[in-house]
Design a protein around this motif. Structure first.
Motif, short mmCIF file in Angstrom:
data_model
loop_
_atom_site.label_atom_id
_atom_site.label_comp_id
_atom_site.label_asym_id
_atom_site.label_seq_id
_atom_site.Cartn_x
_atom_site.Cartn_y
_atom_site.Cartn_z
N TRP A 85 0.83 -1.21 0.00
CA TRP A 85 0.00 0.00 0.00
C TRP A 85 0.86 1.25 0.00
CZ3 TRP A 85 -3.25 3.26 -1.22
CH2 TRP A 85 -3.62 4.35 -0.43
N ASP A 86 1.98 1.23 0.71
CA ASP A 86 2.86 2.40 0.74
C ASP A 86 3.35 2.77 -0.65
OD1 ASP A 86 2.60 2.83 3.42
OD2 ASP A 86 4.46 1.81 3.98
N ASP A 87 3.58 1.77 -1.51
CA ASP A 87 4.04 2.05 -2.86
C ASP A 87 2.91 2.66 -3.70
OD1 ASP A 87 6.45 1.02 -2.09
OD2 ASP A 87 6.16 -0.93 -3.06
N LEU A 88 1.70 2.12 -3.55
CA LEU A 88 0.57 2.70 -4.27
C LEU A 88 0.30 4.13 -3.80
CD1 LEU A 88 -2.14 -0.13 -4.51
CD2 LEU A 88 -0.86 0.91 -6.38
N LYS A 89 0.48 4.35 -2.51
CA LYS A 89 0.26 5.69 -1.95
C LYS A 89 1.25 6.69 -2.56
CE LYS A 89 0.80 5.94 2.48
NZ LYS A 89 0.50 5.81 3.93
N VAL A 90 2.48 6.24 -2.75
CA VAL A 90 3.49 7.09 -3.37
C VAL A 90 3.14 7.38 -4.82
CG1 VAL A 90 5.86 7.06 -4.24
CG2 VAL A 90 5.42 6.53 -1.84
N PHE A 91 2.69 6.35 -5.54
CA PHE A 91 2.27 6.55 -6.94
C PHE A 91 1.16 7.59 -7.02
CE2 PHE A 91 -1.04 5.16 -10.03
CZ PHE A 91 -0.43 5.65 -11.18
N LEU A 92 0.17 7.49 -6.14
CA LEU A 92 -0.93 8.46 -6.13
C LEU A 92 -0.43 9.87 -5.84
CD1 LEU A 92 -3.74 6.50 -4.26
CD2 LEU A 92 -3.89 7.47 -6.57
N ALA A 93 0.49 9.99 -4.91
CA ALA A 93 1.01 11.31 -4.55
C ALA A 93 1.77 11.94 -5.70
CB ALA A 93 1.91 11.20 -3.32
#
Length: 299
Positions: A4-12
């Motif tokens: 999830w942390d990686d997806l959160k970074v992609f979204l940011a």
């Protein structure tokens, strides 16, 4: 599996256009953003962003998966919100939002002491703001609110009327007199809300009735209006519950029908059904006379 942390970074990165801005939004350093974004791309075997001199742009794949990443983000936020709600329910915390002067009057009246005595396992916490706190986003559980509301979404009941009048300091009146009617407002320096609050009904009304009026002070809160009026710099529209309580102020005329709005006790339908919020609604209903005095200054 995707972290999830990686997806959160992609979204940011998608929202902010650069790894530097994404890092600021997430409160992590830029190198961590770059590392996690690269790790996600390696798992997919394809690039999600194009690295340009002006910033980052989504590739075709990045654009395609963005809505799904947003769905995951919404689910994760919903999970966090539900955990926080369960914790508040377990602790019996009721977050009540209202203007700061109303919170002060609630405390001074002894009403909250009676509520805590009647429901010793519950506790009221204030979320104070002159701006509307968003109940739909879970920023508070209950609102004491006057004026326009999200009536089609929030549920609640009217508990009093919000009455406004025009005030000035005794010193100002002794030196300059005061307006005796709306038509005379433009003849005196006005005290009103700042530009950031131009949509507030007070700002709209003053613009309509005194379009050529000169302003002596602008503020971002009702308390600011009171302090400016007490300083003697001009005349101000104020809630009668607060203006009448100030011995240094004189009510020049009012209440003003055009500014009258209902005070409502409001909650999101989901919150309204919880035991703690239901108890608060029941108690406030039983204290109708006390609430009217607090909100209007009239018994």
């Amino acid at each position: 599996m995707f972290a999830w942390d990686d997806l959160k970074v992609f979204l940011a990165v998608a929202c902010n256009g650069s790894t530097l801005a994404a890092g600021r939004a997430l409160r992590i350093n830029q190198s961590t953003v770059q590392r996690r974004l690269l790790a996600l791309e390696e798992r997919l075997g394809q690039r999600l962003v194009e690295r340009l001199p002006s910033g980052y742009r989504l590739t075709e794949l990045g654009t395609a998966i963005l809505p799904f990443a947003e769905t995951v983000a919404a689910a994760a936020q919903g999970f966090e919100d539900q955990l926080a709600e369960l914790a508040r329910d377990r602790l019996g915390i009721i977050r009540v939002t209202c203007p700061e002067p109303i919170a002060f009057r609630l405390n001074q009246s002894g009403l909250l002491d009676r509520f805590h005595a009647a429901y010793p396992d519950l506790k009221v916490e204030f979320v104070l703001s002159d701006h509307y706190v968003d109940l739909l986003k879970g920023e508070a559980d209950v609102a004491l609110r006057s004026g326009d509301t999200d009536a089609n979404v929030l549920v609640g009941r009217k508990i009093a009327d919000s009455l406004w009048a025009i005030y000035a300091s005794r010193q100002y009146v002794e030196r300059h007199g005061g307006p005796r009617a709306v038509s005379e407002l433009a003849e005196h320096p006005l005290i009103g809300f700042a530009e950031s609050m131009r949509a507030h009904r007070i700002s709209v009304w003053l613009h309509e009735v005194a379009p050529d009026g000169a302003y002596a002070a602008h503020n971002t809160s009702v308390l600011g209006l009171i302090y400016a009026a007490k300083a003697g710099v001009g005349v101000a529209p104020l809630p009668m519950s607060l203006g009448d309580a100030e011995t240094d102020l004189v009510r020049l005329f009012g209440p003003i029908p055009a500014l009258t709005r209902p005070w409502r006790l409001l909650a999101h339908p989901d919150q309204r059904r919880t035991r703690r919020v239901s108890a608060f609604f029941t108690f406030i209903t039983q204290e109708a006379d006390t609430m009217k005095a607090i909100l209007t200054g009239q018994s």
